[in-house]
Motif scaffolding. Structure first.
Motif, PDB file in Angstrom:
ATOM      1  N   LEU A  80      14.377  -4.747   2.968  1.00 39.28           N
ATOM      2  CA  LEU A  80      13.186  -5.450   2.896  1.00 39.28           C
ATOM      3  C   LEU A  80      12.202  -4.664   4.076  1.00 39.28           C
ATOM      4  O   LEU A  80      10.954  -4.433   3.759  1.00 39.28           O
ATOM      5  CB  LEU A  80      13.240  -6.842   3.392  1.00 39.28           C
ATOM      6  N   PHE A  81      12.791  -4.314   5.242  1.00 36.51           N
ATOM      7  CA  PHE A  81      11.760  -3.664   6.135  1.00 36.51           C
ATOM      8  C   PHE A  81      11.480  -2.367   5.541  1.00 36.51           C
ATOM      9  O   PHE A  81      10.247  -1.734   5.756  1.00 36.51           O
ATOM     10  CB  PHE A  81      12.677  -3.524   7.555  1.00 36.51           C
ATOM     11  N   GLY A  82      12.361  -1.336   5.094  1.00 38.86           N
ATOM     12  CA  GLY A  82      11.924  -0.253   4.542  1.00 38.86           C
ATOM     13  C   GLY A  82      10.895  -0.429   3.432  1.00 38.86           C
ATOM     14  O   GLY A  82      10.047   0.459   3.283  1.00 38.86           O
ATOM     15  N   LEU A  83      11.190  -1.255   2.472  1.00 40.47           N
ATOM     16  CA  LEU A  83      10.096  -1.443   1.375  1.00 40.47           C
ATOM     17  C   LEU A  83       8.810  -2.051   2.053  1.00 40.47           C
ATOM     18  O   LEU A  83       7.637  -1.540   1.529  1.00 40.47           O
ATOM     19  CB  LEU A  83      10.619  -2.761   0.437  1.00 40.47           C
ATOM     20  N   GLY A  84       8.808  -2.935   3.084  1.00 37.60           N
ATOM     21  CA  GLY A  84       7.535  -3.194   3.771  1.00 37.60           C
ATOM     22  C   GLY A  84       6.864  -1.932   4.233  1.00 37.60           C
ATOM     23  O   GLY A  84       5.522  -2.116   3.979  1.00 37.60           O
ATOM     24  N   ILE A  85       7.577  -1.127   5.029  1.00 37.97           N
ATOM     25  CA  ILE A  85       6.874  -0.204   5.655  1.00 37.97           C
ATOM     26  C   ILE A  85       6.410   1.070   4.589  1.00 37.97           C
ATOM     27  O   ILE A  85       5.371   1.390   4.619  1.00 37.97           O
ATOM     28  CB  ILE A  85       7.948   0.628   6.467  1.00 37.97           C
ATOM     29  N   GLY A  86       7.066   1.047   3.673  1.00 33.20           N
ATOM     30  CA  GLY A  86       6.803   1.906   2.681  1.00 33.20           C
ATOM     31  C   GLY A  86       5.474   1.436   1.646  1.00 33.20           C
ATOM     32  O   GLY A  86       4.570   2.324   1.427  1.00 33.20           O
ATOM     33  N   LEU A  87       5.322   0.075   1.778  1.00 31.73           N
ATOM     34  CA  LEU A  87       4.119  -0.348   1.062  1.00 31.73           C
ATOM     35  C   LEU A  87       2.969  -0.105   2.061  1.00 31.73           C
ATOM     36  O   LEU A  87       1.850   0.202   1.526  1.00 31.73           O
ATOM     37  CB  LEU A  87       4.314  -1.981   0.729  1.00 31.73           C
ATOM     38  N   LEU A  88       3.201  -0.389   3.072  1.00 32.57           N
ATOM     39  CA  LEU A  88       2.265  -0.413   4.137  1.00 32.57           C
ATOM     40  C   LEU A  88       1.623   1.208   4.287  1.00 32.57           C
ATOM     41  O   LEU A  88       0.434   1.392   4.118  1.00 32.57           O
ATOM     42  CB  LEU A  88       2.610  -0.603   5.602  1.00 32.57           C
ATOM     43  N   ILE A  89       2.520   2.114   4.244  1.00 35.85           N
ATOM     44  CA  ILE A  89       2.152   3.383   4.538  1.00 35.85           C
ATOM     45  C   ILE A  89       1.411   4.074   3.154  1.00 35.85           C
ATOM     46  O   ILE A  89       0.333   4.998   3.532  1.00 35.85           O
ATOM     47  CB  ILE A  89       3.163   4.452   5.069  1.00 35.85           C
ATOM     48  N   THR A  90       1.641   3.654   2.121  1.00 33.19           N
ATOM     49  CA  THR A  90       1.174   3.903   0.881  1.00 33.19           C
ATOM     50  C   THR A  90      -0.159   3.348   0.595  1.00 33.19           C
ATOM     51  O   THR A  90      -0.872   3.963  -0.124  1.00 33.19           O
ATOM     52  CB  THR A  90       1.996   3.597  -0.554  1.00 33.19           C
ATOM     53  N   ARG A  91      -0.587   2.453   1.394  1.00 30.90           N
ATOM     54  CA  ARG A  91      -1.757   1.904   1.176  1.00 30.90           C
ATOM     55  C   ARG A  91      -2.915   2.000   2.496  1.00 30.90           C
ATOM     56  O   ARG A  91      -4.155   1.779   2.568  1.00 30.90           O
ATOM     57  CB  ARG A  91      -1.715   0.292   1.058  1.00 30.90           C
ATOM     58  N   ILE A  92      -2.324   2.910   3.441  1.00 37.10           N
ATOM     59  CA  ILE A  92      -3.295   3.377   4.616  1.00 37.10           C
ATOM     60  C   ILE A  92      -4.162   4.617   3.965  1.00 37.10           C
ATOM     61  O   ILE A  92      -3.669   5.658   3.480  1.00 37.10           O
ATOM     62  CB  ILE A  92      -2.269   3.719   5.802  1.00 37.10           C
ATOM     63  N   LYS A  93      -5.350   4.405   4.262  1.00 35.10           N
ATOM     64  CA  LYS A  93      -6.117   5.653   3.978  1.00 35.10           C
ATOM     65  C   LYS A  93      -6.184   6.621   4.811  1.00 35.10           C
ATOM     66  O   LYS A  93      -6.130   7.902   4.512  1.00 35.10           O
ATOM     67  CB  LYS A  93      -7.654   4.939   3.918  1.00 35.10           C
ATOM     68  N   THR A  94      -6.084   6.527   6.297  1.00 32.15           N
ATOM     69  CA  THR A  94      -6.247   7.495   7.198  1.00 32.15           C
ATOM     70  C   THR A  94      -4.881   7.409   8.184  1.00 32.15           C
ATOM     71  O   THR A  94      -4.553   6.341   8.548  1.00 32.15           O
ATOM     72  CB  THR A  94      -7.707   7.572   8.214  1.00 32.15           C
ATOM     73  N   GLY A  95      -4.362   8.603   8.617  1.00 33.61           N
ATOM     74  CA  GLY A  95      -3.263   8.568   9.505  1.00 33.61           C
ATOM     75  C   GLY A  95      -1.941   8.178   8.747  1.00 33.61           C
ATOM     76  O   GLY A  95      -0.898   8.117   9.548  1.00 33.61           O
ATOM     77  N   ALA A  96      -1.831   8.213   7.548  1.00 29.44           N
ATOM     78  CA  ALA A  96      -0.619   7.891   6.915  1.00 29.44           C
ATOM     79  C   ALA A  96       0.770   8.949   7.049  1.00 29.44           C
ATOM     80  O   ALA A  96       1.696   8.500   7.373  1.00 29.44           O
ATOM     81  CB  ALA A  96      -0.605   7.976   5.008  1.00 29.44           C
ATOM     82  N   GLY A  97       0.174  10.053   7.435  1.00 29.19           N
ATOM     83  CA  GLY A  97       1.072  11.182   7.818  1.00 29.19           C
ATOM     84  C   GLY A  97       1.676  10.943   9.135  1.00 29.19           C
ATOM     85  O   GLY A  97       2.946  10.983   9.529  1.00 29.19           O
ATOM     86  N   LEU A  98       0.963  10.468  10.253  1.00 30.80           N
ATOM     87  CA  LEU A  98       1.408  10.191  11.588  1.00 30.80           C
ATOM     88  C   LEU A  98       2.208   9.110  11.496  1.00 30.80           C
ATOM     89  O   LEU A  98       3.450   8.924  12.002  1.00 30.80           O
ATOM     90  CB  LEU A  98       0.061   9.826  12.220  1.00 30.80           C
TER      91      LEU A  98
END
Length: 317
Positions: free
Chosen positions: A93-111
């Motif tokens: 659940l945590f891995g999926l949540g973090i993955g969803l969050l980062i795929t929706r971030i517009k700036t700073g996703a790489g960081l």
């Protein structure tokens, strides 16, 4: 006419030999590293064997001792099942949540991706040592912060009620592998489906349930199955955490009974080592290993059998 079957049989034989030759590396590896150890483990589980004298057949004595007299078996079984269910579920659940969050971030996703992935690269022993000191109930910064905001300060690795949640936090800290896998799956979902759902008035939860989940369901199943197998093999982190929390950090000459505090971090892989290499009771160790193997097969079979419900396909046979 009478000689026609002979060339056909020769061709089939050559084809079979050619196939066997290509499969021989796998067959040799399977025989040496799986079949032979498994058969040997089954055999030794019915013998009295200390590693020095020849094994002596003793029937079901090892199994009777394991289930009725070995005081560490049932705590180890309970802890292992707890970690398989809760730790694996939380990691997915945590891995999926973090993955969803980062795929929706517009700036700073790489960081953010780097920050969440780097802890996964830390060696298990070093990561466990760091967590034990961070969660030290007396001097650790975690309890210092909790006390500063007026929240309760658990004993973490020194408290039987909090040791397994502390191990779960350690597992969540190193969830970068699942994050990367889920990110790849989420980025592969066709955007056209989301656009069509938005035109039909579907909200965020409806899009996640009816579009995201069905598309990434095979990855979720993969993450759960591999997570169960990893939890079944959980050895290094609870052993190191128990040793450091108990103050046993000396050399190899020190004898340490795993499971501190109060058997709460004891797992079945630790029990295999304890019985086989500390007590020199290889028969009981082999019996514990077979129980662990049976549990792994049972959990995996259950997940594969329920894959329709887990994957959300709605396909019922």
């Amino acid at each position: 006419m009478s000689t026609s079957p002979h060339p056909l049989r020769t061709k089939r034989r050559r084809s079979a030999l050619r196939t066997a030759a290509f499969m021989s590396p796998w067959l040799i590896g399977f025989s040496v590293f799986f079949a032979y150890p498994l058969v040997s483990t089954v055999y030794f589980s019915f013998t009295k064997y200390d590693g020095f004298r020849p094994p002596v057949f003793n029937g079901l004595d090892n199994w009777t001792y394991l289930f009725t007299q070995y005081p560490l078996f049932w705590p180890a079984m309970g802890n292992t099942v707890w970690l398989v269910i809760l730790m694996t579920g939380c990691r997915v659940l945590f891995g999926l949540g973090i993955g969803l969050l980062i795929t929706r971030i517009k700036t700073g996703a790489g960081l953010f991706r780097t920050l969440f992935y780097v802890p996964y690269l830390a060696p298990p022993v070093a990561a466990t040592l760091a967590f034990v000191f961070l969660l030290n109930p007396g001097t650790g910064p975690a309890n210092t912060l909790l006390d500063a905001v007026g929240l309760p300060t658990p004993g973490w690795f020194t408290d039987p009620d909090w040791s397994k949640p502390a191990l779960t936090l350690l597992a969540l800290w190193g969830v970068g592998d699942l994050m990367v896998i889920f990110m790849a799956a989420l980025l592969d979902v066709p955007k056209e489906q989301y656009e069509a759902a938005e035109l039909d008035g579907a909200g965020p939860w409806q899009r996640f349930r009816h579009i995201t989940l069905p598309n990434i369901s095979p990855i979720i199943l993969f993450a759960v199955v591999t997570g169960v197998i990893q939890a079944m093999q959980y050895y290094t982190q609870p052993l190191v955490a128990g040793k450091v929390a108990a103050g046993v950090i000396g050399g190899s000459g020190q004898q340490f009974e795993p499971g501190y505090p109060d058997k709460s971090t004891l797992t079945l892989p630790q029990l295999v080592y304890n019985a086989g290499f500390q007590r020199f009771d290889y028969g009981t160790a082999c019996a514990v290993a077979l129980v662990l193997f049976a549990l792994s097969m049972a959990f995996t079979a259950l997940l594969m059998r329920r894959r329709g419900g887990l994957m959300g396909t709605g396909d019922h046979a």
